[in-house]
Design a protein around this motif. Sequence first.
Motif, short mmCIF file in Angstrom:
data_model
loop_
_atom_site.label_atom_id
_atom_site.label_comp_id
_atom_site.label_asym_id
_atom_site.label_seq_id
_atom_site.Cartn_x
_atom_site.Cartn_y
_atom_site.Cartn_z
N GLN A 94 -42.09 -94.85 27.79
CA GLN A 94 -41.09 -94.77 28.47
C GLN A 94 -40.66 -93.21 28.94
O GLN A 94 -40.06 -92.80 29.74
N ALA A 95 -41.68 -92.37 28.36
CA ALA A 95 -41.57 -90.97 28.66
C ALA A 95 -42.26 -90.58 30.13
O ALA A 95 -43.26 -91.31 30.27
N LYS A 96 -42.12 -89.73 30.78
CA LYS A 96 -42.75 -89.15 32.00
C LYS A 96 -43.64 -88.18 31.44
O LYS A 96 -44.95 -88.42 31.80
N ILE A 97 -43.42 -87.35 30.68
CA ILE A 97 -44.44 -86.42 30.08
C ILE A 97 -44.52 -86.34 28.33
O ILE A 97 -43.27 -86.41 27.74
N VAL A 98 -45.45 -86.11 27.88
CA VAL A 98 -45.62 -85.80 26.38
C VAL A 98 -46.31 -84.51 26.31
O VAL A 98 -47.09 -84.22 26.84
N LEU A 99 -45.58 -83.54 25.53
CA LEU A 99 -45.86 -82.32 25.31
C LEU A 99 -46.93 -82.36 23.86
O LEU A 99 -46.19 -82.76 22.77
N ASN A 100 -47.94 -81.90 23.95
CA ASN A 100 -48.94 -82.11 23.00
C ASN A 100 -49.66 -80.41 22.55
O ASN A 100 -49.74 -79.71 23.31
N THR A 155 -50.77 -90.84 23.85
CA THR A 155 -50.10 -90.67 25.22
C THR A 155 -50.69 -91.16 26.72
O THR A 155 -50.14 -91.61 27.30
N LEU A 156 -52.03 -90.65 26.74
CA LEU A 156 -52.66 -91.43 27.86
C LEU A 156 -52.76 -92.95 27.88
O LEU A 156 -52.63 -93.43 28.90
N GLY A 157 -52.82 -93.41 26.67
CA GLY A 157 -52.91 -94.73 26.74
C GLY A 157 -51.53 -95.66 27.16
O GLY A 157 -51.65 -96.75 27.16
N CYS A 158 -50.61 -94.77 26.57
CA CYS A 158 -49.27 -95.52 26.86
C CYS A 158 -48.65 -95.28 28.28
O CYS A 158 -47.44 -95.53 28.66
N LEU A 189 -47.82 -88.65 31.14
CA LEU A 189 -48.77 -87.34 31.30
C LEU A 189 -48.63 -86.68 30.10
O LEU A 189 -47.54 -86.16 29.56
N MET A 190 -49.76 -86.20 29.81
CA MET A 190 -49.97 -85.34 28.59
C MET A 190 -50.11 -83.95 29.05
O MET A 190 -50.84 -83.70 30.17
N VAL A 191 -49.23 -83.13 28.70
CA VAL A 191 -49.18 -81.70 28.91
C VAL A 191 -49.54 -81.11 27.44
O VAL A 191 -49.04 -81.05 26.69
N SER A 192 -50.70 -80.08 27.35
CA SER A 192 -51.28 -79.63 26.24
C SER A 192 -51.97 -78.59 26.49
O SER A 192 -52.11 -78.05 27.39
N ASP A 193 -52.09 -77.94 25.36
CA ASP A 193 -52.76 -76.55 25.43
C ASP A 193 -54.21 -76.42 25.90
O ASP A 193 -54.71 -77.48 25.67
#
Length: 119
Positions: A17-23, A41-44, A47-51
């Motif tokens: 249900q999230a637009k973005i997940v911060l990893n 994140t990608l499977g659900c 969008l993954m925003v990660s370092d």
Amino acid sequence: MSRTPLFGRELYEAISQAKIVLNGAVDMAGTDRGNMRCWETLGCGALMVSDSGVYPEGMVNNISMITYEDAESAARTIVNLLREPERLQALANEGTRTVRTVYSKRAQWLNFQRLAASA
């Protein structure tokens, strides 16, 4: 807002249900990336925003995910993405497509068979 911890299917439901997940990766990994949150994140469908760093096959900055350099650039990146919902959704869709093709059950099984045969 604070909430109780989520695990298992409840966690996956929240991610979906999230637009973005911060990893964030752990420093002990050096530049190598690819913790479980990436696949979740990608499977659900978020969008993954990660370092920044070296990610597994298919996890590519500005194609299937977005990377940041520091806390300030992470915040700036997220704000900009929320202002571009079409781009955000396109990146999230590509991330999900990547997981479903590159890391499908069939691909995992074939990789396992190759690994077992080489032992």
